[in-house]
Write an enzyme that holds these catalytic residues in place. Structure first.
Site, PDB file in Angstrom:
ATOM      1  N   ASN A 123      -7.879  -2.010   2.775  1.00 24.21           N
ATOM      2  CA  ASN A 123      -7.680  -0.675   3.359  1.00 24.21           C
ATOM      3  C   ASN A 123      -7.836   0.369   2.272  1.00 24.21           C
ATOM      4  OD1 ASN A 123      -6.798   1.321   5.321  1.00 24.21           O
ATOM      5  ND2 ASN A 123      -4.852   1.373   4.223  1.00 24.21           N
TER       6      ASN A 123
ATOM      7  N   HIS B  57      -6.431   3.970   1.258  1.00 23.75           N
ATOM      8  CA  HIS B  57      -5.325   4.885   1.572  1.00 23.75           C
ATOM      9  C   HIS B  57      -5.464   6.140   0.705  1.00 23.75           C
ATOM     10  CE1 HIS B  57      -1.348   6.078   2.959  1.00 23.75           C
ATOM     11  NE2 HIS B  57      -1.047   6.383   1.706  1.00 23.75           N
TER      12      HIS B  57
ATOM     13  N   SER C 133      -6.099   4.747  -2.979  1.00 17.03           N
ATOM     14  CA  SER C 133      -5.834   3.344  -3.342  1.00 17.03           C
ATOM     15  C   SER C 133      -6.574   2.424  -2.383  1.00 17.03           C
ATOM     16  CB  SER C 133      -4.332   3.038  -3.234  1.00 17.03           C
ATOM     17  OG  SER C 133      -3.545   3.974  -3.955  1.00 17.03           O
TER      18      SER C 133
ATOM     19  N   ASP D  33       0.746  -0.590   3.989  1.00 15.80           N
ATOM     20  CA  ASP D  33       0.353   0.010   2.703  1.00 15.80           C
ATOM     21  C   ASP D  33       1.046  -0.651   1.506  1.00 15.80           C
ATOM     22  OD1 ASP D  33       0.294   3.300   4.227  1.00 15.80           O
ATOM     23  OD2 ASP D  33      -1.308   1.810   4.027  1.00 15.80           O
TER      24      ASP D  33
HETATM   25  C1  GRF Z   1      -9.474   9.771   5.514  1.00 15.74           C
HETATM   26  O1  GRF Z   1      -8.678  10.906   5.335  1.00 15.74           O
HETATM   27  C2  GRF Z   1      -8.960   8.661   4.686  1.00 15.74           C
HETATM   28  O2  GRF Z   1      -8.004   9.124   3.806  1.00 15.74           O
HETATM   29  C3  GRF Z   1      -8.341   7.675   5.559  1.00 15.74           C
HETATM   30  O3  GRF Z   1      -8.823   7.966   6.866  1.00 15.74           O
HETATM   31  C4  GRF Z   1      -9.301   9.306   6.915  1.00 15.74           C
HETATM   32  C5  GRF Z   1     -10.564   9.413   7.700  1.00 15.74           C
HETATM   33  O4  GRF Z   1     -11.535   8.659   7.065  1.00 15.74           O
HETATM   34  N1  GRF Z   1      -8.674   6.360   5.130  1.00 15.74           N
HETATM   35  P1  GRF Z   1     -13.030   8.570   7.682  1.00 15.74           P
HETATM   36  O5  GRF Z   1     -13.709   9.869   7.369  1.00 15.74           O
HETATM   37  O6  GRF Z   1     -12.871   8.361   9.177  1.00 15.74           O
HETATM   38  O7  GRF Z   1     -13.660   7.418   6.975  1.00 15.74           O
END
Ligand code: GRF
Length: 190
Positions: free
Chosen positions: A105, A107, A139, A148
Site C-alpha cells: 500500500n 500511504h 510510505s 497501515d
Molecule cells: C492519494 O492521495 C494517495 O495519498 C492515496 O490515495 C490518494 C489517491 O490516489 N494513496 P490516486 O490518485 O487515486 O492514485
C-alpha cells in the site's frame, strides 16, 4: 514477469504512474494483470481501460465481503502481487493469509505516524499540518490486519511549508508517492 493487480477507488494517479513506468520500460518485469475498483465511478477505471487493462468492480454494494471476491479474482488471474493505490477499502480475512507479504500500500504520510483508521486523503495532511510537523512524505508498506501497520518498504520525505494547506501538501506528497511506488515495484520485480 511479476503479474500485479492494482486496487483503486479514485482518480488513479498512482495507477497511472505504474502504467507509465511499464509503458516506458522502467518496469520491464512488471505486468499489470488487472485493476480492481471499489467504486464504479473511479476515474482510475478509465485510465486502465484506455490501456486495455482488464478492469473489475468489487464494491460493498455487490459483495457482502469484497475481500473474498477479490481473492477469488486474484487466484483466477494468477496475480503475484497486489498494489493498493488509492484504495479505500479495508482488506480482511483469507486474502491477508494467502497474500501475506504480497500486498503493498502507498500511504501519504511518514508511518507509523498519521496512519490507521480514518487516516486517508486530506485527513492525513490536515493532521500533519495541525501537528506542526516540518516534514511529511509517503510510505510504501506491506498490508496486514493492522491498518497501515505493516513493515515499511520505502519512505520519501517532503518539507511542510509554513503556508501549506492540506491541498498543497497533498500535491507535494503525491509526486513522491508516484516515485516511491515505481521504485518499490522495480525492487520487487528484480
Ligand atoms: C492519494 O492521495 C494517495 O495519498 C492515496 O490515495 C490518494 C489517491 O490516489 N494513496 P490516486 O490518485 O487515486 O492514485
Amino acid at each position: 514477469m511479476l503479474k500485479i493487480a492494482v486496487l483503486v477507488s479514485g482518480g488513479g494517479t498512482n495507477l497511472q504512474a505504474i502504467i507509465d513506468a511499464v509503458m516506458t520500460k522502467q518496469l520491464p518485469k512488471v505486468q499489470i494483470g488487472m485493476v480492481i475498483s471499489s467504486a464504479p465511478t473511479a476515474f482510475a477505471l478509465e485510465r486502465a481501460q484506455k490501456c486495455n487493462i482488464k478492469t473489475t468492480i468489487v464494491s460493498k454494494k455487490q459483495f457482502s465481503n469484497p475481500s473474498d471476491q477479490i481473492l477469488k479474482l486474484l487466484n483466477e488471474n494468477k496475480i503475484a502481487l497486489v498494489v493498493l493505490a488509492g484504495y479505500l477499502g479495508i482488506l480482511n480475512g483469507c486474502i491477508l493469509d494467502e497474500y501475506k507479504n504480497k500486498i503493498i500500500n502507498i500511504h501519504p504520510a511518514l508511518l507509523p505516524k498519521f496512519g490507521g483508521v480514518g487516516m486517508y486523503g486530506h485527513h492525513v495532511h490536515e493532521a500533519v499540518i495541525n501537528a506542526h510537523e516540518s516534514v511529511s512524505g509517503c510510505s510504501v508498506h506491506y498490508v496486514t490486519a493492522n491498518i497501515d501497520g505493516g513493515k515499511i518498504i520505502l519512505q520519501k520525505q517532503v518539507p511542510v511549508l509554513p503556508n501549506d494547506t492540506p491541498g498543497t501538501l497533498a500535491a507535494r506528497v503525491l509526486i513522491q508517492e508516484h516515485l516511491a511506488l515505481v521504485q518499490v515495484l522495480k525492487k520487487l520485480s528484480k
